[in-house]
Motif scaffolding. Structure first.
Motif, mmCIF file in Angstrom:
data_model
loop_
_atom_site.group_PDB
_atom_site.id
_atom_site.type_symbol
_atom_site.label_atom_id
_atom_site.label_comp_id
_atom_site.label_asym_id
_atom_site.label_seq_id
_atom_site.Cartn_x
_atom_site.Cartn_y
_atom_site.Cartn_z
ATOM 1 N N HIS A 179 1.260 4.917 -1.679
ATOM 2 C CA HIS A 179 0.025 4.599 -2.406
ATOM 3 C C HIS A 179 0.281 4.592 -3.907
ATOM 4 C CE1 HIS A 179 -4.022 4.556 -3.859
ATOM 5 N NE2 HIS A 179 -4.076 5.840 -4.154
ATOM 6 N N LEU A 180 -0.216 3.541 -4.565
ATOM 7 C CA LEU A 180 -0.171 3.436 -6.025
ATOM 8 C C LEU A 180 -1.581 3.575 -6.563
ATOM 9 C CD1 LEU A 180 1.206 2.761 -8.741
ATOM 10 C CD2 LEU A 180 0.903 0.337 -8.171
ATOM 11 N N HIS A 181 -1.783 4.525 -7.444
ATOM 12 C CA HIS A 181 -3.098 4.738 -8.042
ATOM 13 C C HIS A 181 -3.391 3.675 -9.105
ATOM 14 C CE1 HIS A 181 -3.894 9.251 -7.046
ATOM 15 N NE2 HIS A 181 -3.041 8.746 -6.165
ATOM 16 N N GLY A 182 -4.669 3.339 -9.254
ATOM 17 C CA GLY A 182 -5.125 2.580 -10.406
ATOM 18 C C GLY A 182 -4.809 1.102 -10.408
ATOM 19 N N HIS A 183 -4.137 0.591 -9.378
ATOM 20 C CA HIS A 183 -3.711 -0.804 -9.366
ATOM 21 C C HIS A 183 -3.784 -1.363 -7.940
ATOM 22 C CE1 HIS A 183 -1.783 1.097 -12.828
ATOM 23 N NE2 HIS A 183 -1.751 -0.093 -13.401
ATOM 24 N N THR A 184 -4.028 -2.650 -7.851
ATOM 25 C CA THR A 184 -3.864 -3.372 -6.596
ATOM 26 C C THR A 184 -2.554 -4.138 -6.685
ATOM 27 O OG1 THR A 184 -6.247 -3.598 -6.289
ATOM 28 C CG2 THR A 184 -4.831 -5.141 -5.093
ATOM 29 N N PHE A 185 -1.697 -3.979 -5.694
ATOM 30 C CA PHE A 185 -0.417 -4.672 -5.745
ATOM 31 C C PHE A 185 -0.364 -5.781 -4.699
ATOM 32 C CE2 PHE A 185 0.387 -0.645 -3.347
ATOM 33 C CZ PHE A 185 0.738 -1.167 -2.100
ATOM 34 N N SER B 270 -1.056 -14.967 5.119
ATOM 35 C CA SER B 270 -1.940 -14.821 3.964
ATOM 36 C C SER B 270 -1.309 -13.942 2.895
ATOM 37 C CB SER B 270 -3.251 -14.171 4.428
ATOM 38 O OG SER B 270 -4.038 -13.775 3.322
ATOM 39 N N PRO B 271 -1.609 -14.201 1.619
ATOM 40 C CA PRO B 271 -1.271 -13.192 0.605
ATOM 41 C C PRO B 271 -1.924 -11.865 0.978
ATOM 42 C CG PRO B 271 -1.995 -15.230 -0.430
ATOM 43 C CD PRO B 271 -2.283 -15.376 1.038
ATOM 44 N N VAL B 272 -1.206 -10.781 0.724
ATOM 45 C CA VAL B 272 -1.686 -9.446 1.080
ATOM 46 C C VAL B 272 -1.746 -8.600 -0.180
ATOM 47 C CG1 VAL B 272 -1.194 -7.338 2.377
ATOM 48 C CG2 VAL B 272 -0.836 -9.571 3.445
ATOM 49 N N TYR B 273 -2.939 -8.057 -0.458
ATOM 50 C CA TYR B 273 -3.167 -7.220 -1.640
ATOM 51 C C TYR B 273 -3.597 -5.836 -1.160
ATOM 52 C CZ TYR B 273 -3.486 -11.972 -3.441
ATOM 53 O OH TYR B 273 -3.228 -13.297 -3.723
ATOM 54 N N LEU B 274 -2.844 -4.821 -1.537
ATOM 55 C CA LEU B 274 -3.064 -3.469 -1.030
ATOM 56 C C LEU B 274 -3.032 -2.456 -2.158
ATOM 57 C CD1 LEU B 274 -0.527 -3.501 1.990
ATOM 58 C CD2 LEU B 274 -2.965 -4.055 2.071
ATOM 59 N N ASP B 275 -3.432 -1.228 -1.801
ATOM 60 C CA ASP B 275 -3.136 -0.069 -2.645
ATOM 61 C C ASP B 275 -2.253 0.922 -1.906
ATOM 62 O OD1 ASP B 275 -4.975 1.922 -1.188
ATOM 63 O OD2 ASP B 275 -6.413 0.405 -1.826
ATOM 64 N N THR B 276 -2.094 0.734 -0.576
ATOM 65 C CA THR B 276 -1.264 1.611 0.252
ATOM 66 C C THR B 276 -0.511 0.750 1.256
ATOM 67 O OG1 THR B 276 -2.973 3.331 0.081
ATOM 68 C CG2 THR B 276 -1.240 3.653 1.730
ATOM 69 N N VAL B 277 0.811 0.836 1.249
ATOM 70 C CA VAL B 277 1.604 0.052 2.195
ATOM 71 C C VAL B 277 2.363 1.010 3.105
ATOM 72 C CG1 VAL B 277 3.587 -0.168 0.603
ATOM 73 C CG2 VAL B 277 3.275 -1.826 2.465
ATOM 74 N N LEU B 278 2.291 0.757 4.406
ATOM 75 C CA LEU B 278 2.968 1.599 5.385
ATOM 76 C C LEU B 278 4.398 1.081 5.554
ATOM 77 C CD1 LEU B 278 2.717 3.903 7.488
ATOM 78 C CD2 LEU B 278 2.106 2.126 9.162
ATOM 79 N N VAL B 279 5.372 1.889 5.128
ATOM 80 C CA VAL B 279 6.776 1.484 5.199
ATOM 81 C C VAL B 279 7.397 2.130 6.440
ATOM 82 C CG1 VAL B 279 8.945 1.294 3.938
ATOM 83 C CG2 VAL B 279 6.787 1.494 2.669
ATOM 84 N N PRO B 280 7.711 1.341 7.472
ATOM 85 C CA PRO B 280 8.290 1.910 8.695
ATOM 86 C C PRO B 280 9.697 2.448 8.464
ATOM 87 C CG PRO B 280 7.344 -0.267 9.105
ATOM 88 C CD PRO B 280 7.434 -0.091 7.617
ATOM 89 N N PRO B 281 10.215 3.230 9.422
ATOM 90 C CA PRO B 281 11.574 3.758 9.296
ATOM 91 C C PRO B 281 12.606 2.643 9.116
ATOM 92 C CG PRO B 281 10.406 4.821 11.109
ATOM 93 C CD PRO B 281 9.546 3.698 10.650
#
Length: 453
Positions: free
Chosen positions: A369-375, A388-399
């Motif tokens: 999670h990155l605070h204060g920004h949409t990535f 689709s373009p994907v805009y998040l604040d939290t990305v789940l990074v698998p193993p």
């Protein structure tokens, strides 16, 4: 990070004092025993005596003023997760404020520029405080709706620890079935937020039975041309949000079911949501291939792509190892081999286009999670997204996989980037994103009583 003579204190970064469109709320942190049905009663820390805390509903562009009253015996904060607000209102103990001490009142002021599904939670010892109940949802309605829905429901997935070391998994306030009303033919928007610690690190899986559905939004941001899905498992990591859209069938109900946490291989009847008249099907389908956001929807123009020119780039390796964190010895969770506060900083200047490569070298899932920004998510395992373009604040990074994310440094201050698995953050997986020429007067540690994980 002491304030220097030539720097700007982040306390100067404030929302307006007044606005023609203002919403005011009071959240009182207090003890309560909460019933989750079937005789399950759990002492918890609450906002306004309920779990989840009250859902705050506002409109895009509103000035939101929240008075927080602390009736608990320890310090708290509130972080407004996913909302790009002024830094001073971010709610991170020791970075943007001191923890709100017992008996104190604190006022948050921020403007909700981005519509979508968000949530709020304590960012002071979050492993204990958010897991223990200090959370709720925040919905920002757009000025001009982009998606029609006749009914709009929201649900928080949460794991509770009982006194006998058992785990109780709930949807909103029940470990059984949550019943919601909808008539045949109505369009339903179902907003789902993952507020659990997900102790196994694997994401919860949810799916919809009884009607085809679309994932119309991730982390509050619409997807382009989403396709219909049929009983597709949706992996939802800690702090992520999915918005689903579906039409009620002419007969029967629609159910949201979850997979068993122990293996994520079989769906379970409880907890569940039933929308309309009916019940969860007696026979549940098998768990099939998981939803893949990198191929879903249709491509569209995006201001940031893998081919963009980046002003600065960083790489963060995620791992875990036995070690020491804040004077404790145990399993630590590292960023580039180090634990907070020794993880260093991502230094940016306002206006820069920033790229971050997240490389998960561990066997665990890490919701970053990155605070204060949409990535913008620009690549997965080195390959650009196909849907689709994907805009998040939290990305789940698998193993053993990687994501590349990018954003414009357009929100000055000092912000956290961290794993949102609360145990991982508590044991080291935190880093700071710091804009040039900004400083904080607050401190982290035992002396100050501020613990921002």
């Amino acid at each position: 990070m002491p304030a220097g003579a030539s720097t700007i204190p982040i306390t100067n970064l404030k929302a307006p004092a007044t606005s023609a469109h203002m919403k005011q709320f009071t959240l009182t942190a207090e003890n309560a025993t909460v019933s989750f049905g079937s005789g399950i009663n759990i002492p918890s820390w609450t906002f306004n005596g309920v779990e989840p805390g009250p859902t705050l509903r506002v409109q895009q562009g509103d000035l939101v003023v929240v008075n927080v009253v602390n009736h608990l015996s320890f310090g708290i904060t509130i972080h407004w997760h996913g909302i790009n607000i002024v830094n001073s209102a971010d709610g991170v103990a020791g970075v943007t404020q001191d923890a709100i001490k017992p008996g104190q009142t604190y006022v948050y002021r921020f403007v909700t520029n981005d519509p979508g599904t968000y949530w709020y939670h304590s960012h002071q010892l979050a492993d204990e405080e958010t897991t223990g109940g200090l959370f709720g949802m925040l919905i920002v309605d757009p000025k001009t709706p982009t998606i029609h829905a006749d009914v709009d429901y929201s649900v928080a997935l949460h794991e509770w620890n009982t006194d006998n070391n058992q785990t109780v998994f709930t949807l909103n306030n029940t470990a059984q079935t949550l019943n919601e009303a909808a008539r045949p033919g109505q369009w339903v928007r179902l907003r789902i937020a993952e507020t659990s610690n997900t102790a196994s690190t694997a994401p919860h899986l949810v799916t919809l039975l009884g009607a085809p559905f679309k994932v119309v939004s991730l982390d509050g941001h619409d997807l382009n041309a989403p396709q219909w899905l049929h009983e597709t498992p949706l992996p939802i990591g800690t702090a992520q949000r999915y918005d689903l859209l579906f039409q009620m069938p002419a007969q029967g109900s629609v159910s949201l079911v979850t997979a068993e946490e122990k293996d994520n291989l079989h769906y379970q009847r409880y907890p569940s949501i039933v929308i309309g008249q009916g019940s969860v099907p007696a026979q549940l389908p098998p768990v099939t291939s998981w939803f893949d956001m990198t191929t879903y929807g249709q491509p569209a123009h995006s201001a940031i792509t893998a081919q963009s020119h980046f002003d600065t780039s960083y790489s963060i390796a995620l791992n875990n190892m036995m070690g020491t964190s804040l004077g404790r010895t145990g399993m630590t969770y590292t960023m580039n081999g180090k634990v907070f506060p020794n993880t260093g900083m991502i230094m940016v200047k306002e206006g820069q286009l920033v790229r971050i490569h997240l490389d998960n070298q561990s066997a665990l899932y890490h919701p970053m999670h990155l605070h204060g920004h949409t990535f913008t998510v620009i690549a997965h395992n080195g390959q650009p997204l196909k849907g689709s373009p994907v805009y998040l604040d939290t990305v789940l990074v698998p193993p053993h996989s990687s994501y590349d994310i990018a954003f414009v440094a357009n929100n000055p201050g000092i912000w956290m980037i961290h794993c949102h698995n609360f145990v991982h953050a508590n044991w080291g997986m935190d880093m700071m994103l710091m804009y040039d020429n900004y400083s904080t007067p607050f401190n982290v540690g035992t002396q100050s009583g501020n613990f921002p994980d």
